[in-house]
Design an enzyme around this catalytic site. Structure first.
Site, mmCIF file in Angstrom:
data_model
loop_
_atom_site.group_PDB
_atom_site.id
_atom_site.type_symbol
_atom_site.label_atom_id
_atom_site.label_comp_id
_atom_site.label_asym_id
_atom_site.label_seq_id
_atom_site.Cartn_x
_atom_site.Cartn_y
_atom_site.Cartn_z
ATOM 1 N N PRO A 223 0.819 -1.222 0.000
ATOM 2 C CA PRO A 223 0.000 0.000 0.000
ATOM 3 C C PRO A 223 0.853 1.273 0.000
ATOM 4 O O PRO A 223 0.529 2.237 -0.682
ATOM 5 C CB PRO A 223 -0.820 -0.126 1.294
ATOM 6 C CG PRO A 223 -0.909 -1.602 1.539
ATOM 7 C CD PRO A 223 0.382 -2.187 1.025
ATOM 8 N N GLY B 80 5.147 1.597 -3.731
ATOM 9 C CA GLY B 80 4.879 1.286 -5.137
ATOM 10 C C GLY B 80 6.137 1.537 -5.946
ATOM 11 O O GLY B 80 6.998 0.667 -6.059
ATOM 12 N N ARG C 219 -17.666 1.270 -43.042
ATOM 13 C CA ARG C 219 -18.441 2.457 -42.652
ATOM 14 C C ARG C 219 -18.420 3.509 -43.769
ATOM 15 O O ARG C 219 -17.336 3.946 -44.198
ATOM 16 C CB ARG C 219 -17.833 3.058 -41.375
ATOM 17 C CG ARG C 219 -18.446 4.359 -40.914
ATOM 18 C CD ARG C 219 -19.836 4.171 -40.407
ATOM 19 N NE ARG C 219 -20.395 5.414 -39.878
ATOM 20 C CZ ARG C 219 -21.675 5.569 -39.579
ATOM 21 N NH1 ARG C 219 -22.527 4.569 -39.738
ATOM 22 N NH2 ARG C 219 -22.107 6.722 -39.102
ATOM 23 N N GLU D 147 4.518 -2.994 -13.417
ATOM 24 C CA GLU D 147 5.955 -3.327 -13.546
ATOM 25 C C GLU D 147 6.794 -2.044 -13.633
ATOM 26 O O GLU D 147 7.804 -1.978 -14.336
ATOM 27 C CB GLU D 147 6.202 -4.285 -14.713
ATOM 28 C CG GLU D 147 5.487 -5.616 -14.465
ATOM 29 C CD GLU D 147 6.156 -6.818 -15.043
ATOM 30 O OE1 GLU D 147 7.366 -6.770 -15.330
ATOM 31 O OE2 GLU D 147 5.463 -7.836 -15.176
ATOM 32 N N THR E 91 5.910 2.380 -13.327
ATOM 33 C CA THR E 91 5.241 3.346 -14.204
ATOM 34 C C THR E 91 6.231 3.799 -15.284
ATOM 35 O O THR E 91 7.441 3.600 -15.158
ATOM 36 C CB THR E 91 4.791 4.588 -13.405
ATOM 37 O OG1 THR E 91 5.967 5.249 -12.917
ATOM 38 C CG2 THR E 91 3.883 4.219 -12.239
HETATM 39 C C1 LIG Z 1 -3.900 -3.805 -12.121
HETATM 40 C C2 LIG Z 1 -2.578 -3.811 -11.413
HETATM 41 C C3 LIG Z 1 -1.855 -4.985 -11.306
HETATM 42 C C4 LIG Z 1 -0.641 -5.000 -10.617
HETATM 43 N N1 LIG Z 1 0.024 -6.195 -10.439
HETATM 44 C C5 LIG Z 1 1.099 -6.243 -9.601
HETATM 45 C C6 LIG Z 1 1.673 -7.494 -9.231
HETATM 46 O O1 LIG Z 1 1.255 -8.571 -9.698
HETATM 47 N N2 LIG Z 1 2.692 -7.496 -8.321
HETATM 48 C C7 LIG Z 1 3.179 -6.349 -7.794
HETATM 49 O O2 LIG Z 1 4.096 -6.426 -6.976
HETATM 50 N N3 LIG Z 1 2.656 -5.134 -8.123
HETATM 51 C C8 LIG Z 1 1.622 -5.064 -9.006
HETATM 52 N N4 LIG Z 1 1.063 -3.843 -9.335
HETATM 53 C C9 LIG Z 1 1.582 -2.631 -8.722
HETATM 54 C C10 LIG Z 1 2.240 -1.670 -9.712
HETATM 55 O O3 LIG Z 1 3.485 -2.163 -10.118
HETATM 56 C C11 LIG Z 1 2.297 -0.304 -9.022
HETATM 57 O O4 LIG Z 1 0.971 0.211 -9.008
HETATM 58 C C12 LIG Z 1 3.238 0.660 -9.724
HETATM 59 O O5 LIG Z 1 4.561 0.238 -9.582
HETATM 60 C C13 LIG Z 1 3.096 2.103 -9.189
HETATM 61 O O6 LIG Z 1 3.094 2.152 -7.793
HETATM 62 P P1 LIG Z 1 1.939 3.005 -7.045
HETATM 63 O O7 LIG Z 1 0.641 2.532 -7.609
HETATM 64 O O8 LIG Z 1 2.158 2.902 -5.597
HETATM 65 O O9 LIG Z 1 2.138 4.483 -7.555
HETATM 66 P P2 LIG Z 1 3.155 5.624 -6.907
HETATM 67 O O10 LIG Z 1 4.480 5.010 -6.721
HETATM 68 O O11 LIG Z 1 2.466 6.223 -5.731
HETATM 69 O O12 LIG Z 1 3.184 6.645 -8.082
HETATM 70 C C14 LIG Z 1 2.206 7.661 -8.290
HETATM 71 C C15 LIG Z 1 2.690 8.576 -9.405
HETATM 72 O O13 LIG Z 1 3.926 9.197 -9.015
HETATM 73 C C16 LIG Z 1 4.912 8.972 -10.007
HETATM 74 N N5 LIG Z 1 6.232 8.862 -9.385
HETATM 75 C C17 LIG Z 1 6.570 8.155 -8.279
HETATM 76 N N6 LIG Z 1 7.889 8.289 -8.022
HETATM 77 C C18 LIG Z 1 8.389 9.086 -8.997
HETATM 78 C C19 LIG Z 1 9.681 9.607 -9.292
HETATM 79 N N7 LIG Z 1 10.758 9.305 -8.549
HETATM 80 N N8 LIG Z 1 9.828 10.431 -10.375
HETATM 81 C C20 LIG Z 1 8.748 10.716 -11.157
HETATM 82 N N9 LIG Z 1 7.500 10.254 -10.938
HETATM 83 C C21 LIG Z 1 7.332 9.445 -9.869
HETATM 84 C C22 LIG Z 1 4.496 7.667 -10.676
HETATM 85 O O14 LIG Z 1 5.050 7.534 -11.977
HETATM 86 C C23 LIG Z 1 2.982 7.819 -10.709
HETATM 87 O O15 LIG Z 1 2.603 8.591 -11.815
HETATM 88 C C24 LIG Z 1 -0.128 -3.806 -10.074
HETATM 89 C C25 LIG Z 1 -0.862 -2.619 -10.205
HETATM 90 C C26 LIG Z 1 -2.073 -2.611 -10.843
HETATM 91 C C27 LIG Z 1 -2.855 -1.325 -10.922
#
Ligand SMILES: Cc1cc2nc3c(=O)[nH]c(=O)nc-3n(C[C@H](O)[C@H](O)[C@H](O)COP(=O)(O)OP(=O)(O)OC[C@H]3O[C@@H](n4cnc5c(N)ncnc54)[C@H](O)[C@@H]3O)c2cc1C
Length: 385
Positions: A134, A137, A274, A370, A372
């Site tokens: 949580p 990420g 179309r 994997e 962003t």
């Molecule tokens: C449908 C789905 C399936 C998934 N499956 C898996 C899985 O099987 N196993 C697993 O471990 N994870 C899984 N994930 C997790 C996924 O890898 C994370 O959601 C992703 O890595 C982003 O983490 P966060 O959602 O916490 O976003 P955050 O890290 O909170 O990021 C929020 C925003 O801030 C930006 N940001 C953060 N840090 C920086 C930086 N240093 N510089 C610039 N921008 C930044 C990000 O690019 C993003 O736009 C899954 C996610 C989803 C939605």
């Protein structure tokens, strides 16, 4: 071929082309008919799992030594691409089986490999990958899940979030902190089984796309596992997790290519049928230019993805850069191409009566998981060729 920079490795061989034909016809016959229903009902694509298992395409990357097909990285890409062309949710079966089990392939002991890769190859079990939490990420090394040694056992406590195929998979690669003082070097990897006491799952997330792929939290509540379930040495879990992503980001690029190809193929057909202003809309140069741009971007994304797959197979020094570049570029292309496909169908494209709306929603996740695409750019910048 190892270490050979031969250009042919960037191009599919005859066997790869043959594999594509087989997967395409299976995907069209047995997966495509359920894709809209799986999305609409947000249910697991069981038909796809059954069809992939029957054809031995559910986890093609598993080495032959453990009863697998021993497919190379490009063959794995082709399988995922062709399944994603008709159903992105279903393509996460072969993709996440690779993601979840690759830590064992790369760093596991022979015993762990035998124990966990054989049932995966047979189709008896699926594998998930538990890195995200949580509050951890993009900064995955900030994880809080703890593993504490207790004699011949490790006891795990914590919450993993966003875990693809959670609840369906029997096996989970879990990254957990074994030494909080050492940050990423204090993280270790373990195999946790669904049947281990103390493992449970959250409610399925309600998502924008890939609605057929279950995404749930994994709760670890005093999960006591034998010490030999550790993957590699203590403290190497984060490095293994990152090494895994170098290879598997290419499978997300493959998923993106497949989604984009499905949307382009559909749009190409639609513009012939179309009619507006007394002729097919495909006769208008404005429409033709859009299709040309979509095809051009897709070709470039495919070339980069196949180059990255060749680097993955050969363990080239530029793999980290290429894996991130392929995932980032192909997913951005998938978003553009699917959005343009919706545009080419006009108002009809905006409805669920046509598949391009689903493809546009499905494409979005490839820019997020994997790592962003912002994180991919950080990875590329740190590993410029
Ligand atoms: C449908 C789905 C399936 C998934 N499956 C898996 C899985 O099987 N196993 C697993 O471990 N994870 C899984 N994930 C997790 C996924 O890898 C994370 O959601 C992703 O890595 C982003 O983490 P966060 O959602 O916490 O976003 P955050 O890290 O909170 O990021 C929020 C925003 O801030 C930006 N940001 C953060 N840090 C920086 C930086 N240093 N510089 C610039 N921008 C930044 C990000 O690019 C993003 O736009 C899954 C996610 C989803 C939605």
């Amino acid at each position: 071929m190892a270490g050979n920079k031969d250009f042919d490795l960037y191009r599919p061989s005859e066997e790869h082309d043959e594999l594509r034909k087989v997967v395409r016809s299976l995907a069209e016959a047995k997966i495509a008919p359920f894709a809209a229903e799986v999305d609409e009902e947000g249910r697991f694509p069981q038909e796809a799992l059954d069809a992939l298992r029957a054809a031995d395409l559910h986890a093609v990357h598993v080495p032959e030594a453990f009863g697998g097909a021993g497919a190379d990285a490009l063959a794995t890409v082709i399988v995922i691409e062709e399944v994603a062309r008709v159903c992105a949710s279903s393509s996460l079966i072969p993709a996440v089986n690779k993601l979840g089990s690759l830590p064992v392939v790369l760093s596991g002991s022979e015993e762990l490999k035998k124990k966990y890769l054989s049932p995966l190859a047979k189709g008896d079990s699926m594998f998930s990958y538990c890195l995200s939490e949580p509050d951890a990420g993009s900064d995955a090394a900030g994880m809080k899940t703890r593993a504490v040694r207790d004699g011949d056992f490790w006891v795990l406590n914590g919450v993993k979030r966003w875990i693809t195929n959670a609840g369906v998979s029997d096996f989970y690669t879990v990254m957990a902190v074994t030494d909080p003082e050492k940050r990423s070097k204090g993280i270790s990897a373990f195999v946790v089984e669904k049947s281990d006491e103390g493992v449970s799952f959250g409610a399925p997330e309600k998502k924008l796309g890939i609605k057929g792929s279950p995404t749930r939290e994994v709760y670890l509540d005093n999960v006591r596992i034998p010490a030999d379930r550790m993957i590699g040495a203590e403290g190497t879990g984060f490095a293994t997790a990152m090494k895994t992503l170098d290879h598997t980001r290419i499978t997300i690029a493959a998923q993106a290519l497949g989604i984009a190809q499905g949307a382009l193929d559909y749009a190409k057909g639609y513009v012939q049928e179309r009619k507006q202003f007394g002729k097919p809309i495909g006769d208008f140069q404005g429409v033709q230019f859009m299709l040309a741009d979509m095809a051009m971007k897709l070709s470039a994304a495919r070339a980069l993805t196949y180059q990255a797959a060749a680097a993955s197979e050969r363990l080239d020094a530029d793999l980290t850069y290429l894996g991130a570049a392929a995932k980032c570029f192909a997913s951005d292309v998938a978003m553009e191409v699917t959005t343009d496909a919706v545009q080419l169908l006009g108002g009809y494209g905006y409805t669920r009566d046509y598949p391009v709306e689903r493809m546009m929603r499905d494409a979005k996740i490839t820019q997020i998981y994997e790592g962003t695409n912002q994180v991919q750019r950080i990875v590329m910048a740190r590993n410029l060729p």
